[in-house]
Motif scaffolding. Structure first.
Motif, PDB file in Angstrom:
ATOM      1  N   GLU A   1       7.789   3.511  -5.990  1.00 39.12           N
ATOM      2  CA  GLU A   1       7.474   4.923  -5.811  1.00 39.12           C
ATOM      3  C   GLU A   1       8.472   5.583  -4.867  1.00 39.12           C
ATOM      4  O   GLU A   1       8.884   6.733  -5.091  1.00 39.12           O
ATOM      5  N   LEU A   2       8.883   4.893  -3.814  1.00 44.62           N
ATOM      6  CA  LEU A   2       9.898   5.444  -2.916  1.00 44.62           C
ATOM      7  C   LEU A   2      11.216   5.673  -3.663  1.00 44.62           C
ATOM      8  O   LEU A   2      11.877   6.697  -3.478  1.00 44.62           O
ATOM      9  N   ALA A   3      11.583   4.723  -4.503  1.00 47.95           N
ATOM     10  CA  ALA A   3      12.815   4.876  -5.277  1.00 47.95           C
ATOM     11  C   ALA A   3      12.710   6.077  -6.219  1.00 47.95           C
ATOM     12  O   ALA A   3      13.683   6.825  -6.409  1.00 47.95           O
ATOM     13  N   ARG A   4      11.531   6.279  -6.802  1.00 47.59           N
ATOM     14  CA  ARG A   4      11.333   7.420  -7.696  1.00 47.59           C
ATOM     15  C   ARG A   4      11.437   8.735  -6.927  1.00 47.59           C
ATOM     16  O   ARG A   4      12.122   9.671  -7.356  1.00 47.59           O
ATOM     17  N   LEU A   5      10.770   8.806  -5.776  1.00 50.65           N
ATOM     18  CA  LEU A   5      10.817  10.014  -4.961  1.00 50.65           C
ATOM     19  C   LEU A   5      12.235  10.304  -4.476  1.00 50.65           C
ATOM     20  O   LEU A   5      12.654  11.460  -4.385  1.00 50.65           O
ATOM     21  N   ALA A   6      12.969   9.256  -4.171  1.00 44.95           N
ATOM     22  CA  ALA A   6      14.320   9.431  -3.634  1.00 44.95           C
ATOM     23  C   ALA A   6      15.244  10.121  -4.621  1.00 44.95           C
ATOM     24  O   ALA A   6      16.237  10.748  -4.223  1.00 44.95           O
ATOM     25  N   GLU A   7      14.939  10.028  -5.908  1.00 44.26           N
ATOM     26  CA  GLU A   7      15.767  10.702  -6.908  1.00 44.26           C
ATOM     27  C   GLU A   7      15.754  12.214  -6.711  1.00 44.26           C
ATOM     28  O   GLU A   7      16.762  12.887  -6.889  1.00 44.26           O
ATOM     29  N   SER A   8      14.582  12.749  -6.311  1.00 41.40           N
ATOM     30  CA  SER A   8      14.505  14.190  -6.049  1.00 41.40           C
ATOM     31  C   SER A   8      14.901  14.520  -4.612  1.00 41.40           C
ATOM     32  O   SER A   8      15.366  15.624  -4.335  1.00 41.40           O
ATOM     33  N   TRP A   9      14.722  13.572  -3.698  1.00 43.53           N
ATOM     34  CA  TRP A   9      15.108  13.805  -2.303  1.00 43.53           C
ATOM     35  C   TRP A   9      16.625  13.837  -2.134  1.00 43.53           C
ATOM     36  O   TRP A   9      17.150  14.454  -1.216  1.00 43.53           O
ATOM     37  N   GLY A  10      17.317  13.082  -2.969  1.00 45.35           N
ATOM     38  CA  GLY A  10      18.770  12.990  -2.842  1.00 45.35           C
ATOM     39  C   GLY A  10      19.236  11.781  -2.069  1.00 45.35           C
ATOM     40  O   GLY A  10      20.414  11.432  -2.085  1.00 45.35           O
ATOM     41  N   SER A  11      18.321  11.123  -1.372  1.00 43.96           N
ATOM     42  CA  SER A  11      18.658   9.897  -0.646  1.00 43.96           C
ATOM     43  C   SER A  11      17.380   9.106  -0.420  1.00 43.96           C
ATOM     44  O   SER A  11      16.281   9.669  -0.381  1.00 43.96           O
ATOM     45  N   ALA A  12      17.531   7.794  -0.271  1.00 42.32           N
ATOM     46  CA  ALA A  12      16.372   6.923  -0.064  1.00 42.32           C
ATOM     47  C   ALA A  12      16.376   6.390   1.364  1.00 42.32           C
ATOM     48  O   ALA A  12      17.433   6.106   1.923  1.00 42.32           O
ATOM     49  N   PRO A  13      15.207   6.226   1.958  1.00 42.01           N
ATOM     50  CA  PRO A  13      15.160   5.596   3.271  1.00 42.01           C
ATOM     51  C   PRO A  13      15.476   4.109   3.160  1.00 42.01           C
ATOM     52  O   PRO A  13      15.220   3.490   2.125  1.00 42.01           O
ATOM     53  N   ASP A  14      16.062   3.554   4.193  1.00 40.54           N
ATOM     54  CA  ASP A  14      16.167   2.103   4.294  1.00 40.54           C
ATOM     55  C   ASP A  14      14.786   1.553   4.641  1.00 40.54           C
ATOM     56  O   ASP A  14      13.927   2.284   5.155  1.00 40.54           O
ATOM     57  N   VAL A  15      14.588   0.262   4.379  1.00 35.84           N
ATOM     58  CA  VAL A  15      13.269  -0.326   4.617  1.00 35.84           C
ATOM     59  C   VAL A  15      13.375  -1.666   5.336  1.00 35.84           C
ATOM     60  O   VAL A  15      14.406  -2.347   5.268  1.00 35.84           O
ATOM     61  N   LEU A  16      12.288  -2.003   6.015  1.00 33.92           N
ATOM     62  CA  LEU A  16      12.065  -3.336   6.561  1.00 33.92           C
ATOM     63  C   LEU A  16      10.828  -3.908   5.889  1.00 33.92           C
ATOM     64  O   LEU A  16       9.886  -3.175   5.581  1.00 33.92           O
ATOM     65  N   LEU A  17      10.813  -5.206   5.664  1.00 27.35           N
ATOM     66  CA  LEU A  17       9.630  -5.872   5.138  1.00 27.35           C
ATOM     67  C   LEU A  17       8.709  -6.220   6.299  1.00 27.35           C
ATOM     68  O   LEU A  17       9.132  -6.906   7.245  1.00 27.35           O
ATOM     69  N   GLN A  18       7.470  -5.743   6.247  1.00 23.81           N
ATOM     70  CA  GLN A  18       6.513  -6.098   7.289  1.00 23.81           C
ATOM     71  C   GLN A  18       5.914  -7.458   6.972  1.00 23.81           C
ATOM     72  O   GLN A  18       5.308  -7.663   5.921  1.00 23.81           O
ATOM     73  N   LEU A  19       6.064  -8.403   7.893  1.00 24.84           N
ATOM     74  CA  LEU A  19       5.548  -9.756   7.720  1.00 24.84           C
ATOM     75  C   LEU A  19       4.148  -9.863   8.309  1.00 24.84           C
ATOM     76  O   LEU A  19       3.841  -9.245   9.328  1.00 24.84           O
TER      77      LEU A  19
END
Length: 209
Positions: free
Chosen positions: A101-119
């Motif tokens: 969903e973040l990747a989908r939203l990023a298409e309209s945002w123009g950029s995607a946030p970087d992420v960390l995996l929560q363990l």
């Protein structure tokens, strides 16, 4: 304690751990704090990343504090991901569908946030991906076009031995995956986290006390 005092403790912990000075970044947790409080207690001392755990609160504060690096440290919810536009780093990714969903939203945002995996830290009430499943999630998320920079973990409350073990496990996993960012340590335990390689420490209460 003030922000300069917290920074001094971070630099001291780096020295004790025989790590380079300024290898650890302070992320100021600002949940529940007004923009005026944030300016007085954090931004008056320099440029620091700010972190929120509620999407709507982050969205609203970005309007008043626009020229700041924002991080998100709260539990992700599908219907609230839309509020994370403009975020630099999300610390709490635990599911592939949220990444999609973040990747989908990023298409309209123009950029995607970087992420960390929560363990997961072993506490039943806490969120997180199991260490045994983290590698699979990492590869899934990377294929979606999001940049996984590292991992995040919270130490078990009131358990120093557990904290040591938890931080060591996260450090080992990040190394196995070739990831450089380790978000570990809060107001009470960041010196221990720094000993185990933390690169981001999330401090809130100590900055505003």
């Amino acid at each position: 304690m003030s922000l300069p005092e917290v920074l001094s403790r971070i630099r001291e912990a780096e020295l004790v751990a025989e790590r380079p000075s300024e290898s650890v970044r302070l992320v100021a947790v600002t949940k529940g704090r007004t923009p005026d409080e944030i300016r007085a207690h954090v931004l008056a001392h320099g440029e620091f990343a700010l972190a929120e755990n509620r999407g709507q609160e982050l969205r609203d504060k970005r309007v008043e504090l626009p020229n700041v690096e924002w991080h998100f440290i709260g539990t992700l919810q599908t219907n609230k991901l839309k509020y994370l536009r403009g975020v630099t780093l999300i610390h709490t990714l635990t599911r592939a569908d949220h990444a999609a969903e973040l990747a989908r939203l990023a298409e309209s945002w123009g950029s995607a946030p970087d992420v960390l995996l929560q363990l997961h830290n072993g506490e039943p009430q806490k969120h997180g991906v199991q260490l045994s499943e983290a590698s699979s999630l990492y590869h899934q998320v990377s294929l979606m076009g999001l940049r996984v920079r590292g991992v995040m973990i919270m130490a078990p409350e009131g358990d120093p031995e557990g904290a040591d073990r938890t931080f060591a496990d996260a450090e080992r996993l990040a190394g196995d995956l070739g990831l450089s960012e380790l978000s570990m340590g809060m107001s009470d335990d960041f010196p221990l986290a720094i000993r185990h390689g933390a690169t981001l420490v999330r401090v809130g209460r100590a900055l505003f006390s």
